[in-house]
Design an enzyme around this catalytic site. Structure first.
Site, PDB file in Angstrom:
ATOM      1  CE  LYS A 218      -4.455  -1.829   1.169  1.00 55.81           C
ATOM      2  NZ  LYS A 218      -5.446  -2.195   2.196  1.00 55.81           N
ATOM      3  NE  ARG A 253      -7.819  -8.380   0.513  1.00 59.66           N
ATOM      4  CZ  ARG A 253      -7.360  -7.649  -0.499  1.00 59.66           C
ATOM      5  NH1 ARG A 253      -6.321  -6.862  -0.341  1.00 59.66           N
ATOM      6  NH2 ARG A 253      -7.951  -7.691  -1.684  1.00 59.66           N
TER       7      ARG A 253
HETATM    8  N1  LIG Z   1     -10.626  -6.679   4.228  1.00 58.83           N
HETATM    9  C1  LIG Z   1      -9.873  -5.988   3.372  1.00 58.83           C
HETATM   10  N2  LIG Z   1     -10.153  -6.005   2.065  1.00 58.83           N
HETATM   11  C2  LIG Z   1      -9.383  -5.301   1.208  1.00 58.83           C
HETATM   12  C3  LIG Z   1      -8.247  -4.563   1.661  1.00 58.83           C
HETATM   13  C4  LIG Z   1      -7.960  -4.584   3.062  1.00 58.83           C
HETATM   14  O1  LIG Z   1      -7.011  -3.958   3.578  1.00 58.83           O
HETATM   15  N3  LIG Z   1      -8.786  -5.298   3.874  1.00 58.83           N
HETATM   16  N4  LIG Z   1      -7.456  -3.882   0.779  1.00 58.83           N
HETATM   17  C5  LIG Z   1      -7.726  -3.897  -0.518  1.00 58.83           C
HETATM   18  C6  LIG Z   1      -6.783  -3.249  -1.486  1.00 58.83           C
HETATM   19  O2  LIG Z   1      -5.850  -4.139  -2.066  1.00 58.83           O
HETATM   20  P1  LIG Z   1      -6.004  -4.741  -3.542  1.00 58.83           P
HETATM   21  O3  LIG Z   1      -4.719  -5.308  -4.000  1.00 58.83           O
HETATM   22  O4  LIG Z   1      -7.160  -5.676  -3.583  1.00 58.83           O
HETATM   23  O5  LIG Z   1      -6.266  -3.440  -4.440  1.00 58.83           O
HETATM   24  P2  LIG Z   1      -7.464  -2.957  -5.365  1.00 58.83           P
HETATM   25  O6  LIG Z   1      -8.505  -2.388  -4.466  1.00 58.83           O
HETATM   26  O7  LIG Z   1      -6.844  -1.920  -6.261  1.00 58.83           O
HETATM   27  O8  LIG Z   1      -7.971  -4.145  -6.146  1.00 58.83           O
HETATM   28  C7  LIG Z   1      -8.932  -4.545  -1.052  1.00 58.83           C
HETATM   29  N5  LIG Z   1      -9.678  -5.289  -0.116  1.00 58.83           N
HETATM   30  N1  LIG Z   2      -8.121  -0.387  -2.260  1.00 59.98           N
HETATM   31  C1  LIG Z   2      -6.953   0.246  -1.877  1.00 59.98           C
HETATM   32  C2  LIG Z   2      -5.814   0.071  -2.632  1.00 59.98           C
HETATM   33  C3  LIG Z   2      -4.621   0.717  -2.246  1.00 59.98           C
HETATM   34  C4  LIG Z   2      -4.599   1.527  -1.110  1.00 59.98           C
HETATM   35  C5  LIG Z   2      -3.322   2.194  -0.692  1.00 59.98           C
HETATM   36  O1  LIG Z   2      -2.324   2.130  -1.432  1.00 59.98           O
HETATM   37  O2  LIG Z   2      -3.282   2.771   0.406  1.00 59.98           O
HETATM   38  C6  LIG Z   2      -5.767   1.683  -0.352  1.00 59.98           C
HETATM   39  C7  LIG Z   2      -6.944   1.055  -0.746  1.00 59.98           C
END
Ligand SMILES: Nc1nc2c(c(=O)[nH]1)N=C(COP(=O)(O)OP(=O)(O)O)CN2
Ligand SMILES: Nc1ccc(C(=O)O)cc1
Length: 280
Positions: A218, A253
């Site tokens: 992130k 996660r």
């Molecule tokens: N419970 C939970 N769910 C989540 C969380 C998180 O911290 N906690 N972060 C996310 C963001 O990461 P992702 O790689 O899925 O990114 P995107 O939103 O761009 O698909 C998406 N989903």
């Molecule tokens: N869905 C999310 C994806 C990325 C970030 C973040 O980089 O902080 C936060 C939320």
């Protein structure tokens, strides 16, 4: 009360991320085709993930909602295959109808970044099922959540929000053992507020439910390290994972399952001063 990381018999469980999206912030397009998503999920499980979290809608800062049928068109072929083979799948969605369809296919867990608030029907869908549910704190919607988020005390506010959502679930008949709480790193928080939350994780044990942390790749890691490309943040993501483990997280996660499982095994054994019971 749950044990803290240093007393726990095992390190936190790892949830492997599978984004069936063209536009996720760190890996958009990598698993957008069903065969690629299924392959990535199987690899995560072989690498030691306890669950795979399948999502079809990016909720990165600035992202817009996608239509229900588009979300289902992406998810369905992946869920059909993985659930038919009995894979431990969590479905990352905010929409009650997607939850309903995923549960009908046998999904054992739903992960909702809006803690069942985005869709008014979601609480009843979960209450009528026997699945597990992740309730995540977010302030605002992805569209606008990073526009100057403000809190008097971020940890206290996130804690009381999660307490209220757990109470709403309990009132609807969802048992606490089915619930996982998540402070929502990056969802309506400044980089500093994310760090405050990470440091305050032990307080989240008070909620009396399992705790999930998603910090992998992130933005705050980029801010701390100067690494602008999200998929180059493995070292920082491992650092965040170990900090979350030390803070008492039950589930992490992550995008990089093998590396995180390896780091957690060593961190846990070194903190305990002995290997896991089966290897002693
Ligand atoms: N419970 C939970 N769910 C989540 C969380 C998180 O911290 N906690 N972060 C996310 C963001 O990461 P992702 O790689 O899925 O990114 P995107 O939103 O761009 O698909 C998406 N989903
Ligand atoms: N869905 C999310 C994806 C990325 C970030 C973040 O980089 O902080 C936060 C939320």
């Amino acid at each position: 009360m749950h044990p803290t990381a240093s007393e726990a018999a095992a390190p936190p469980a790892v949830m492997g991320i599978v984004n069936v999206t063209p536009d996720s912030f760190s890996d958009g397009g990598r698993a957008a085709a069903p065969a690629a998503a299924i392959g990535l999920a199987r690899r995560h499980l072989a690498d030691g993930a306890a669950f795979v979290d399948i999502g079809a809608e990016s909720t990165r800062p600035g992202a817009a909602e996608i239509p229900l049928e588009e979300e289902w068109r992406r998810l369905a072929p992946v869920l059909e295959v993985l659930l038919a083979e009995g894979a431990p799948v969590s479905v990352d969605t905010r929409k009650a109808e997607i939850m309903r369809r995923a549960l009908a296919l046998g999904a054992p867990m739903i992960n909702d970044v809006s803690a069942l608030t985005f869709d008014a029907a979601a609480l009843d869908v979960i209450a009528g099922a026997s699945c597990e549910v992740v309730l995540m704190h977010a302030k605002g919607l992805p569209e606008d959540m990073q526009e100057n988020p403000t809190y008097d005390d971020v940890a206290a506010e996130v804690l009381s929000y999660l307490e209220a959502r757990i109470a709403a679930c309990a009132a609807a008949g969802i048992e606490r053992r089915r619930i996982v709480a998540d402070p929502g790193i990056g969802f309506g928080k400044t980089f500093r507020q994310n760090l405050e939350l990470m440091a305050a994780l032990p307080r989240f044990r008070e909620l009396g439910v399992r705790l999930l942390v998603g910090a992998s790749r992130k933005g705050f890691i980029g801010w701390l390290t100067g690494v602008k490309q999200a998929d180059r943040r493995l070292g920082g993501s491992i650092g965040a994972a170990l900090a979350a483990a030390a803070g008492g997280a039950d589930i992490l996660r992550v995008h990089d399952v093998a590396e995180t499982v390896q780091a957690l095994a060593v961190f846990h054994a070194a903190r305990n001063g002995h290997p896991p019971p089966s290897d002693r």
